[in-house]
Scaffold this motif. Structure first.
Motif, mmCIF file in Angstrom:
data_model
loop_
_atom_site.group_PDB
_atom_site.id
_atom_site.type_symbol
_atom_site.label_atom_id
_atom_site.label_comp_id
_atom_site.label_asym_id
_atom_site.label_seq_id
_atom_site.Cartn_x
_atom_site.Cartn_y
_atom_site.Cartn_z
ATOM 1 N N SER A 37 0.856 -1.182 0.000
ATOM 2 C CA SER A 37 0.000 0.000 0.000
ATOM 3 C C SER A 37 0.897 1.238 0.000
ATOM 4 C CB SER A 37 -0.908 0.022 1.235
ATOM 5 O OG SER A 37 -1.805 -1.071 1.221
ATOM 6 N N VAL A 38 0.616 2.153 -0.906
ATOM 7 C CA VAL A 38 1.425 3.363 -1.041
ATOM 8 C C VAL A 38 0.544 4.586 -0.809
ATOM 9 C CG1 VAL A 38 2.940 4.708 -2.545
ATOM 10 C CG2 VAL A 38 2.878 2.202 -2.738
ATOM 11 N N THR A 39 1.005 5.484 0.053
ATOM 12 C CA THR A 39 0.304 6.742 0.289
ATOM 13 C C THR A 39 1.279 7.898 0.102
ATOM 14 O OG1 THR A 39 -1.164 5.693 1.921
ATOM 15 C CG2 THR A 39 -1.088 8.103 1.895
ATOM 16 N N PHE A 40 0.908 8.830 -0.774
ATOM 17 C CA PHE A 40 1.693 10.042 -0.975
ATOM 18 C C PHE A 40 1.055 11.181 -0.187
ATOM 19 C CE2 PHE A 40 2.592 7.859 -5.118
ATOM 20 C CZ PHE A 40 3.966 7.737 -4.948
ATOM 21 N N TYR A 41 1.890 11.971 0.463
ATOM 22 C CA TYR A 41 1.447 13.182 1.156
ATOM 23 C C TYR A 41 2.046 14.360 0.391
ATOM 24 C CZ TYR A 41 0.498 9.707 4.743
ATOM 25 O OH TYR A 41 0.044 8.597 5.419
ATOM 26 N N LEU A 42 1.191 15.051 -0.365
ATOM 27 C CA LEU A 42 1.685 15.980 -1.381
ATOM 28 C C LEU A 42 1.325 17.433 -1.088
ATOM 29 C CD1 LEU A 42 0.580 13.926 -4.517
ATOM 30 C CD2 LEU A 42 2.823 13.888 -3.400
ATOM 31 N N ASN A 43 2.284 18.318 -1.329
ATOM 32 C CA ASN A 43 2.012 19.754 -1.371
ATOM 33 C C ASN A 43 1.423 20.032 -2.751
ATOM 34 O OD1 ASN A 43 3.100 20.407 1.231
ATOM 35 N ND2 ASN A 43 5.135 20.106 0.362
ATOM 36 N N ILE A 44 0.108 19.952 -2.822
ATOM 37 C CA ILE A 44 -0.562 19.849 -4.115
ATOM 38 C C ILE A 44 -0.379 21.082 -4.989
ATOM 39 C CG2 ILE A 44 -2.805 20.758 -3.403
ATOM 40 C CD1 ILE A 44 -2.184 17.611 -5.584
ATOM 41 N N GLY A 45 -0.280 22.269 -4.387
ATOM 42 C CA GLY A 45 -0.070 23.473 -5.189
ATOM 43 C C GLY A 45 1.241 23.432 -5.935
ATOM 44 N N VAL A 46 2.305 23.023 -5.238
ATOM 45 C CA VAL A 46 3.626 22.921 -5.864
ATOM 46 C C VAL A 46 3.633 21.804 -6.907
ATOM 47 C CG1 VAL A 46 6.070 22.484 -5.457
ATOM 48 C CG2 VAL A 46 4.756 23.819 -3.800
ATOM 49 N N VAL A 47 2.984 20.690 -6.591
ATOM 50 C CA VAL A 47 2.926 19.558 -7.527
ATOM 51 C C VAL A 47 2.206 19.957 -8.812
ATOM 52 C CG1 VAL A 47 1.950 17.263 -7.901
ATOM 53 C CG2 VAL A 47 3.107 17.790 -5.749
ATOM 54 N N LEU A 48 1.081 20.657 -8.683
ATOM 55 C CA LEU A 48 0.340 21.088 -9.876
ATOM 56 C C LEU A 48 1.146 22.092 -10.692
ATOM 57 C CD1 LEU A 48 -3.275 21.440 -8.435
ATOM 58 C CD2 LEU A 48 -2.367 19.607 -9.879
ATOM 59 N N LEU A 49 1.847 22.984 -10.004
ATOM 60 C CA LEU A 49 2.699 23.943 -10.709
ATOM 61 C C LEU A 49 3.764 23.226 -11.530
ATOM 62 C CD1 LEU A 49 3.886 26.847 -11.172
ATOM 63 C CD2 LEU A 49 5.289 26.410 -9.134
ATOM 64 N N GLN A 65 -8.107 20.628 -15.800
ATOM 65 C CA GLN A 65 -6.681 20.804 -15.524
ATOM 66 C C GLN A 65 -6.201 19.800 -14.480
ATOM 67 O OE1 GLN A 65 -4.524 22.906 -17.112
ATOM 68 N NE2 GLN A 65 -6.226 23.431 -18.466
ATOM 69 N N TYR A 66 -6.999 19.587 -13.466
ATOM 70 C CA TYR A 66 -6.651 18.644 -12.395
ATOM 71 C C TYR A 66 -6.580 17.218 -12.934
ATOM 72 C CZ TYR A 66 -7.000 16.311 -7.815
ATOM 73 O OH TYR A 66 -6.778 15.526 -6.706
ATOM 74 N N ALA A 67 -7.550 16.840 -13.767
ATOM 75 C CA ALA A 67 -7.546 15.496 -14.366
ATOM 76 C C ALA A 67 -6.312 15.306 -15.246
ATOM 77 C CB ALA A 67 -8.816 15.289 -15.180
ATOM 78 N N ARG A 68 -5.939 16.348 -15.977
ATOM 79 C CA ARG A 68 -4.732 16.272 -16.826
ATOM 80 C C ARG A 68 -3.496 16.056 -15.967
ATOM 81 N NH1 ARG A 68 -1.782 21.029 -18.688
ATOM 82 N NH2 ARG A 68 -0.134 20.351 -20.094
ATOM 83 N N ALA A 69 -3.392 16.790 -14.855
ATOM 84 C CA ALA A 69 -2.235 16.639 -13.970
ATOM 85 C C ALA A 69 -2.190 15.246 -13.371
ATOM 86 C CB ALA A 69 -2.291 17.697 -12.869
ATOM 87 N N LYS A 70 -3.325 14.728 -12.936
ATOM 88 C CA LYS A 70 -3.361 13.387 -12.347
ATOM 89 C C LYS A 70 -2.911 12.331 -13.355
ATOM 90 C CE LYS A 70 -7.656 13.400 -10.979
ATOM 91 N NZ LYS A 70 -8.909 12.894 -10.385
ATOM 92 N N ASN A 71 -3.372 12.461 -14.579
ATOM 93 C CA ASN A 71 -2.981 11.497 -15.608
ATOM 94 C C ASN A 71 -1.475 11.541 -15.866
ATOM 95 O OD1 ASN A 71 -3.714 9.614 -17.902
ATOM 96 N ND2 ASN A 71 -2.793 11.287 -19.063
ATOM 97 N N LEU A 72 -0.905 12.751 -15.935
ATOM 98 C CA LEU A 72 0.532 12.881 -16.152
ATOM 99 C C LEU A 72 1.327 12.266 -15.000
ATOM 100 C CD1 LEU A 72 0.675 16.546 -17.527
ATOM 101 C CD2 LEU A 72 1.179 14.451 -18.805
ATOM 102 N N LEU A 73 0.872 12.470 -13.781
ATOM 103 C CA LEU A 73 1.580 11.938 -12.621
ATOM 104 C C LEU A 73 1.468 10.417 -12.546
ATOM 105 C CD1 LEU A 73 0.526 14.660 -10.040
ATOM 106 C CD2 LEU A 73 2.847 14.266 -10.896
ATOM 107 N N GLU A 74 0.273 9.899 -12.769
ATOM 108 C CA GLU A 74 0.072 8.447 -12.675
ATOM 109 C C GLU A 74 0.910 7.690 -13.707
ATOM 110 O OE1 GLU A 74 -3.996 7.299 -12.730
ATOM 111 O OE2 GLU A 74 -4.563 8.606 -11.055
ATOM 112 N N THR A 75 1.060 8.276 -14.868
ATOM 113 C CA THR A 75 1.823 7.590 -15.915
ATOM 114 C C THR A 75 3.332 7.762 -15.757
ATOM 115 O OG1 THR A 75 1.554 9.532 -17.359
ATOM 116 C CG2 THR A 75 -0.031 7.736 -17.615
ATOM 117 N N ALA A 125 8.133 16.598 -10.728
ATOM 118 C CA ALA A 125 7.057 17.276 -9.999
ATOM 119 C C ALA A 125 6.886 16.757 -8.580
ATOM 120 C CB ALA A 125 5.739 17.130 -10.761
ATOM 121 N N LEU A 126 7.347 15.551 -8.303
ATOM 122 C CA LEU A 126 7.184 14.961 -6.971
ATOM 123 C C LEU A 126 8.471 14.964 -6.151
ATOM 124 C CD1 LEU A 126 4.885 11.887 -7.736
ATOM 125 C CD2 LEU A 126 4.238 14.177 -6.961
ATOM 126 N N ARG A 127 9.546 15.417 -6.737
ATOM 127 C CA ARG A 127 10.811 15.459 -6.015
ATOM 128 C C ARG A 127 11.080 16.869 -5.496
ATOM 129 N NH1 ARG A 127 12.734 12.852 -10.966
ATOM 130 N NH2 ARG A 127 13.946 14.722 -11.361
#
Length: 219
Positions: A72-84, A111-121, A192-194
């Motif tokens: 099980s993997v859980t990310f705790y993300l600063n979502i504003g920075v990640v989206l940027l 825009q949010y759906a686009r970001a999620k797709n880019l991150l998941e892939t 974006a996640l580093r």
């Protein structure tokens, strides 16, 4: 709601200009004043609470080996920075977050759906043998919650101009199911996640019988 055109957003170079434009828009629509006063009061309270406590400013990940082949993997993300970093890495954080926070709900959802797709892939998990482990059951906070989160951050940053405002992280989770026993993982992250702090663990289970008064727990 209050929405700005793309050309107007390009003109906002400081928080002061943003606040000036907000004031002008409110003068044009007096019905927004009661709601806005309440929002500003809430944001001021949030600023006080935020600056009084320690907040995380780096993304984190928790990997828990549930079974021999399940993680099980859980990310705790600063979502504003990640989206940027995902959508427009060349733009200023405040400008980008403020633009997202004032978008119409449908446009933000796109825009949010686009970001999620880019991150998941772009997030990849592999075995030591370089075999890809497919990530499934991705779960993200819904678009409305994220946009409200960005609005709160924008108002905090607008009011507290002399302070660095950190985000409270939002959670995204997934499951890893391997065909073989998992002893180690190789994690590949997009820019974006580093940076990211990763904590991995394997729970140990103990049972205490009704007649047992004391139990020794090991870690």
């Amino acid at each position: 709601g209050i929405h700005f055109s793309k050309r107007q957003w390009q003109c906002f170079t400081t928080r002061h200009e943003f606040l000036q434009m907000m004031g002008w828009r409110l003068q044009q629509n007096h019905r927004l004043w009661p709601c806005m006063r309440f929002t500003l009061a809430c944001c001021l309270a949030l600023v006080a609470a935020t600056t009084a406590s320690h907040e995380l400013n780096e993304n984190r990940a928790s990997l828990v080996l549930r079974q021999e082949r399940l993680v099980s993997v859980t990310f705790y993300l600063n979502i504003g920075v990640v989206l940027l970093k995902t959508l427009n890495p060349e733009q200023n954080l405040f400008e980008h977050t403020a633009r997202l926070s004032t978008m119409g709900e449908n446009e933000f959802a796109k825009q949010y759906a686009r970001a999620k797709n880019l991150l998941e892939t772009s997030v990849r998990f592999k075995t030591d043998g370089d075999q890809t482990i497919r990530a499934t059951h991705w779960q993200w906070p819904d678009a409305h919650m994220v946009q409200q989160h960005l609005r709160q951050w924008t108002m905090q940053a607008t009011v507290a101009t002399d302070q660095h405002i950190h985000e409270n992280p939002l959670e995204a989770s997934l499951q890893l199911q391997s065909e073989q026993e998992i002893r180690a993982l190789v994690l590949e992250l997009p820019a974006a996640l580093r940076p990211m702090t990763v904590v991995s663990s394997r729970p140990k289970q103990s049972r205490i019988d009704p007649a047992t008064l004391r139990a020794r727990i090991t870690f």
